[in-house]
Design an enzyme around this catalytic site. Structure first.
Site, PDB file in Angstrom:
ATOM      1  N   ARG A 117       0.851  -1.191   0.000  1.00  0.00           N
ATOM      2  CA  ARG A 117       0.000   0.000   0.000  1.00  0.00           C
ATOM      3  C   ARG A 117       0.884   1.238   0.000  1.00  0.00           C
ATOM      4  O   ARG A 117       1.827   1.340   0.778  1.00  0.00           O
ATOM      5  CB  ARG A 117      -0.912   0.025   1.230  1.00  0.00           C
ATOM      6  CG  ARG A 117      -1.727   1.325   1.354  1.00  0.00           C
ATOM      7  CD  ARG A 117      -2.711   1.287   2.503  1.00  0.00           C
ATOM      8  NE  ARG A 117      -3.673   0.211   2.362  1.00  0.00           N
ATOM      9  CZ  ARG A 117      -4.739   0.242   1.568  1.00  0.00           C
ATOM     10  NH1 ARG A 117      -4.989   1.320   0.823  1.00  0.00           N
ATOM     11  NH2 ARG A 117      -5.555  -0.775   1.508  1.00  0.00           N
ATOM     12  N   ASP A 166      27.205  42.877  38.617  1.00  0.00           N
ATOM     13  CA  ASP A 166      27.441  44.188  38.019  1.00  0.00           C
ATOM     14  C   ASP A 166      27.921  45.196  39.061  1.00  0.00           C
ATOM     15  O   ASP A 166      28.834  45.984  38.824  1.00  0.00           O
ATOM     16  CB  ASP A 166      26.138  44.659  37.365  1.00  0.00           C
ATOM     17  CG  ASP A 166      26.315  45.974  36.644  1.00  0.00           C
ATOM     18  OD1 ASP A 166      25.446  46.842  36.758  1.00  0.00           O
ATOM     19  OD2 ASP A 166      27.359  46.159  35.978  1.00  0.00           O
ATOM     20  N   ARG A 180       1.439  -6.399   9.050  1.00  0.00           N
ATOM     21  CA  ARG A 180       1.963  -5.242   8.321  1.00  0.00           C
ATOM     22  C   ARG A 180       3.318  -4.777   8.806  1.00  0.00           C
ATOM     23  O   ARG A 180       3.592  -4.796   9.995  1.00  0.00           O
ATOM     24  CB  ARG A 180       1.078  -4.020   8.518  1.00  0.00           C
ATOM     25  CG  ARG A 180      -0.266  -4.214   8.421  1.00  0.00           C
ATOM     26  CD  ARG A 180      -1.190  -3.406   9.192  1.00  0.00           C
ATOM     27  NE  ARG A 180      -2.451  -3.834   8.640  1.00  0.00           N
ATOM     28  CZ  ARG A 180      -3.376  -3.041   8.202  1.00  0.00           C
ATOM     29  NH1 ARG A 180      -3.240  -1.752   8.342  1.00  0.00           N
ATOM     30  NH2 ARG A 180      -4.452  -3.516   7.662  1.00  0.00           N
TER      31      ARG A 180
END
Ligand code: SAM
Ligand code: SF4
Length: 643
Positions: free
Chosen positions: A155, A605, A351
């Site tokens: 298929r 910082d 399958r």
């Protein structure tokens, strides 16, 4: 079908087959002759010829073994040669549960001209680079190999097979395999661009067709497929009927509140036309937003239909059918149910699937995939030596097929390719028991051992595995911001419930000399109050999370708390703990982390002038409360409060 002609009956009798018992009167001439042929070969062969065994309806009939057939010498010797070559069903295609896989589904493209709600993720899919996909030559090579091993049905599917440019030529080439054992060449298509090509396809050898159609309402069609085209599909169905393609099946995925009310209209299609409408239970695939509430079970559909058709009766299914077939008395067509979610049909599954990028997939619901493409592309891969390697690897994959797939509960949470991508690059993974279930003769092959090694290294049970173009993880570890293709996307939260969620995160700033901590303690840093400013920075950062982290949703926060304290360390340290809360649809871990980082960066910082060796470390979430995934706290972590 015509009644069994006298010639056929005579032919049977001459081979010792008692026709009354062996063949129903309605058997057509060609069927009768085929069966005579079949019987003769089977009865003379030491073992059944696997290329001849598909006609299962014949299995229980009484059979009297023939004596030497009354055939011309050349035909007889041809037949004897065939008998000599006949062998049991291929070991490579037989799994550990004795299932013989004679049905191969090949995905010939990932592309599609529709965007069905239940199939294609809303965000779309990333297509594989063309070089990853199987070429026509490679598809044909694999198809031949599988047919040589006993596959009788192929298929073509996808994606949408009709968008492949050379689909007609491909079908025509595959059609030639009928000379070497292929019996059925089928295609599953959405029918959008089929009608015009169909006559050539049939001429090329196409024998069966499944057309997908979920609604007969123009507006709903556009909603469900996100495209227009109902009239094209209906035209394709008409063309298929006019070409007398049989079986002709219409696949309809039934979804609650969407198309369940259309079941009667689909039943009406079977009244005067030889169509089998198959109602499919909505299945979950990654990205298709499956919910149990959207699914209508086989039993519910059956109950609904029985209300208006109490005389609905069950029809005998074929051995390997995935569909449970019914018929309404007097109707020309039939109806069926594909019950993948509520009744598995694993026991009789025959399958195998080849994805469009060349992986063999032994079960729709198993993520294990093995690349056949790479084998074919290796040096000598398309030659006889390459075929041997391919067969060995196919054998390994088939032997790894589980007895049955996961149940409804597990399927819901399992990652799996969307249907459209049962053909694209997810991680390759074999079930853990694969190596132990491989027959020894296969393990003796260095090639197979090498492939197994490759799979087992890519399968790390407790960690998400990321390979080349593939992303996958165990259900609990699924990467929610990543599509199957690996592309990033924002997780949709519109369907989530609003709940109270809290997350806590921590971070530590370590100094390389004692100056910074001394300044902080005495609040004499030239830039100002380090702890207070960093606290404010953390709060502001939490509120900005969605602006700086690309896939985060903007969330209305109900509380952000940033605690800082001086901690003991060689040169002193600052510890940060953040608590973020919201009443919303998604968690606030990112906000808690962003708050911690915002505060930590501010400390950095403000102190970098006196310390170049500052290290920010240990930033992490330590607790989360609320949300679907439940509460969690880092083992051993102890909450603290500022003093
Ligand atoms: N494009 C073609 C088509 O639509 O027919 C072939 C590929 S499509 C992925 C194959 C079949 O899978 C279609 O019949 C489709 O309805 C079905 N399908 C896709 N996603 C599904 C889902 N989530 N649940 C049930 N069936 C699904
Ligand atoms: Fe395309 Fe078929 Fe998927 Fe619909 S079901 S999006 S037609 S592949």
């Amino acid at each position: 079908m015509s009644a069994l002609p006298t010639a056929a009956r005579r032919a049977l009798t001459s081979r010792g087959i008692h026709t009354q018992a062996a063949l129903p009167r309605s058997t057509s001439y060609t069927t009768a002759i085929r069966r005579i042929h079949h019987r003769t070969i089977v009865s003379n062969a030491a073992a059944p010829a696997y290329t001849q065994d598909a006609d299962r309806s014949f299995e229980n009939e009484i059979f009297v073994p023939p004596t030497r057939p009354n055939l011309p010498t050349t035909e007889f010797s041809d037949r004897m040669a065939a008998i000599k070559q006949a062998k049991p069903f291929s070991e490579f295609l037989t799994d550990n549960f004795h299932r013989q896989h004679n049905y191969l589904r090949i995905s010939v493209t990932e592309r599609c001209n529709l965007r069905c709600l239940y199939c294609m993720p809303e965000e779309g899919i990333d297509l594989s680079p063309p070089s990853h996909l199987l070429t026509t030559e490679e598809i044909l090579h694999l198809a031949k190999l599988f047919v040589s091993q006993g596959v009788t049905k192929i298929r073509l599917t996808g994606g949408e097979p009709t968008v492949r440019k050379d689909i007609v030529e491909l079908i025509t080439e595959l059609g030639k395999l009928k000379a070497v054992g292929l019996k059925e060449l089928a295609m599953t298509t959405n029918g959008i661009s089929l009608a015009r090509k169909l006559p050539q396809m049939v001429e090329g050898g196409l024998t069966a067709l499944n057309l997908s159609l979920d609604t007969l309402d123009e507006f709903k069609f556009q909603f469900m497929t996100r495209r227009k085209g109902l009239s094209n599909v209906l035209k394709s169905i008409d063309t298929a009927l006019s070409l007398n393609i049989q079986p002709l099946k219409v696949n309809c995925v039934v979804m609650n509140k969407l198309n369940v009310d259309e079941i009667p209209s689909f039943l009406a299609m079977t009244k005067d036309q030889p169509i089998e409408v198959r109602f499919i239970e909505y299945m979950p695939f990654t990205g298709n937003k499956w919910e149990s509430g959207k699914m209508i079970t086989y039993q519910e559909m059956l109950d609904r239909i029985r209300k208006s058709h109490p005389d609905l009766h069950k029809v005998q299914d074929h051995k390997n059918d995935t569909s449970k077939t019914y018929q309404i008395p007097g109707y020309k067509g039939k109806l069926g149910f594909i019950t993948s979610m509520t009744h598995n049909f694993c026991g009789t599954c025959n399958r195998l699937r080849i994805t469009s990028d060349g992986n063999i997939k032994v079960c729709l619901f198993d993520n294990a995939e093995v690349s056949l493409r790479d084998l074919m592309r290796a040096e000598g891969g398309m030659g006889p030596g390459g075929e041997k390697k391919l067969l060995e690897v196919i054998g390994v994959a088939v032997k790894g097929k589980k007895e049955k797939h996961a149940g409804l509960g597990e399927l819901e949470s399992m990652p799996n390719r969307p249907m459209i991508l049962i053909g694209n690059g997810y991680q390759r993974r074999l079930p853990s028991k694969t190596t132990s279930s491989i027959p020894l003769y296969l393990l003796s092959s260095p090639y197979v051992r090498q492939s197994i090694r490759a799979y087992s290294t890519s399968r790390i049970p407790s960690q998400p595995v990321i390979t080349n173009n593939s992303k996958e993880a165990t259900p609990a570890q699924k990467l929610t911001h990543v599509l199957p293709s690996g592309a990033a996307y924002m997780v949709p939260i519109h369907e989530k419930a609003i709940t109270t969620r809290t997350a806590k995160a921590v971070s530590t700033i370590k100094f390389s000399n004692p100056t910074a901590v001394e300044l902080i303690r005495s609040n004499s840093n030239k830039k100002g109050d380090v702890l207070s400013i960093s606290r404010i920075a953390g709060i502001m950062a939490a509120k900005k999370t969605s602006e700086i982290i690309p896939l985060c949703h903007p969330i209305s926060l109900s509380k952000v708390q940033v605690n800082l304290r001086v901690a003991d360390d060689v040169n002193g340290a600052i510890e940060i703990m953040t608590i973020v809360t919201c009443d919303g649809k998604t968690g606030v871990e990112m906000e808690a982390l962003t708050a911690a980082m915002g505060a930590a960066l501010t400390v950095y910082d403000m102190c970098k002038a006196v310390d170049k060796g500052i290290v920010i470390e240990g930033t992490r979430v330590v607790e989360k409360v609320g949300g679907k995934s439940g509460d969690w706290r880092e083992e051993g972590w102890i909450e603290w409060s500022e003093v």
